[in-house]
Design an enzyme around this catalytic site. Structure first.
Site, short mmCIF file in Angstrom:
data_model
loop_
_atom_site.label_atom_id
_atom_site.label_comp_id
_atom_site.label_asym_id
_atom_site.label_seq_id
_atom_site.Cartn_x
_atom_site.Cartn_y
_atom_site.Cartn_z
N GLY A 158 -9.29 3.32 -8.56
CA GLY A 158 -8.50 4.47 -9.00
C GLY A 158 -8.54 4.64 -10.51
O GLY A 158 -8.55 3.68 -11.27
N GLN A 179 -9.54 -0.55 -16.15
CA GLN A 179 -10.11 -1.44 -15.12
C GLN A 179 -11.38 -0.82 -14.52
O GLN A 179 -12.40 -1.50 -14.34
CB GLN A 179 -9.07 -1.67 -14.03
CG GLN A 179 -9.60 -2.35 -12.79
CD GLN A 179 -8.49 -2.67 -11.81
OE1 GLN A 179 -7.80 -3.67 -11.98
NE2 GLN A 179 -8.30 -1.85 -10.80
N LEU A 220 0.82 -1.22 0.00
CA LEU A 220 0.00 0.00 0.00
C LEU A 220 0.85 1.27 0.00
O LEU A 220 1.95 1.31 0.57
CB LEU A 220 -0.92 0.00 1.22
CG LEU A 220 -1.91 -1.18 1.28
CD1 LEU A 220 -2.80 -1.06 2.52
CD2 LEU A 220 -2.78 -1.25 0.02
N HIS A 222 -3.43 4.35 -2.56
CA HIS A 222 -4.45 3.50 -1.94
C HIS A 222 -5.15 4.25 -0.80
O HIS A 222 -6.36 4.21 -0.66
CB HIS A 222 -3.83 2.22 -1.37
CG HIS A 222 -3.21 1.31 -2.39
ND1 HIS A 222 -1.85 1.08 -2.46
CD2 HIS A 222 -3.75 0.56 -3.38
CE1 HIS A 222 -1.59 0.23 -3.43
NE2 HIS A 222 -2.72 -0.10 -4.02
#
Ligand code: AMP
Length: 280
Positions: free
Chosen positions: A147, A153, A32, A36
């Protein structure tokens, strides 16, 4: 903050909470960083309970070497999550998720899966679809945060929930960058000093491409970006495409109504970095 390694115990804990609380979910592969954490911070302004998963999903890696080299830093990740508003961490093993059969299901994302990352990482989005759908079934979040760093994605997850009628709202979050413009990524820690110093060139070039967007044609901008990378000894361009955000197809000509982004994938040695930028 509670940490669960098993579906069953996570689900038991969530069932007790669920009736009264909205659940915000942030799926991650760990290692992370502040990118994140920015998703978690956004989620905690919109939900009562924050669930973060940490799972390096084997079925979305097209190269075994990349999976092996992917940084795994669970203890560090948990320490970092304790500094933000995270209520529940789900960190299952591969067996817990795949039951001894780590194979992706096949998805039809109306062609989004064949563009860019889909062309260069075979089966990647089947792996992503499989794991995110599975996590949505286990966690049953009200909202899930992804994100824009992985913009393709994000669009694919929106398509996934739409096509499968999954009752979750998908929230896209801005790309979080280092001060020098490099998009934060778990892979950045693997860069050598020289590669790390050169890596902000990616965002710098994207910003210049954005400046050129009004004045130049798509093919001229693509050519220009390709030339810039040809002159760079450290970074190798895999692709730069300008795409309509609706279908993610590489655009040939600008249309007034469409919204475009520039998408890039670059190799620094064997480390693959991606980034993107809104152009209009
Ligand atoms: P990953 O752990 O790389 O699978 O990323 C988990 C989530 O964090 C995905 O939705 C990513 O798009 C998002 N993410 C990763 N890096 C960044 C960043 N620099 N800015 C914003 N979101 C990010």
């Amino acid at each position: 903050m509670k940490v669960f390694y098993k579906n069953k115990s996570l689900q038991e804990s969530l069932t007790n909470l669920k009736r009264s609380a909205s659940i915000g979910f942030i799926p991650t592969m760990g290692a992370l960083h502040k990118g994140h954490l920015s998703l978690i911070k956004k989620a905690s302004t919109e939900n009562k309970i924050i669930v973060v998963s940490i799972f390096v999903n084997p079925t979305q890696f097209d190269k075994k070497e990349d999976l092996i080299n992917y940084p795994k830093t669970l203890e560090n990740d948990l320490a970092l999550l304790r500094t933000v508003n995270c209520d529940i961490v789900f960190a299952p093993t591969v067996d817990e998720i795949y039951n001894g059969n780590a194979i992706a299901s096949h998805f039809d994302f109306d062609g989004l899966e064949f563009q860019m990352e889909g062309k260069h990482r075979k089966g990647h989005f089947d792996g992503v679809g499989t794991i995110v759908k599975r996590f949505f079934e286990i966690v049953k979040p009200h909202k899930a945060y992804f994100g824009e760093k992985d913009f393709q994605q994000l669009q694919i997850i929106k398509k996934l929930v739409d096509k499968h009628n999954i009752p979750v709202q998908i929230i896209g979050c801005k790309i979080f960058r280092e001060d020098d413009g490099l998009a934060m990524s778990s892979r950045n820690v693997r860069l050598t000093k020289v590669q790390r110093k050169e890596a902000p060139f990616i965002h710098k070039t994207l910003k210049k491409a954005k400046e050129k967007f009004k004045e130049y044609s798509i093919s001229e901008i693509v050519k220009w970006v390709e030339n810039e990378f040809e002159k760079n000894d450290v970074l190798n361009l895999e692709y730069f495409e300008i795409s309509n955000i609706k279908n993610l197809k590489s655009a040939k000509r600008k249309s007034k109504k469409a919204i475009y982004r520039g998408f890039i994938a670059v190799f620094a040695g064997n480390i693959r970095l991606i980034d993107n930028i809104a152009l209009n």
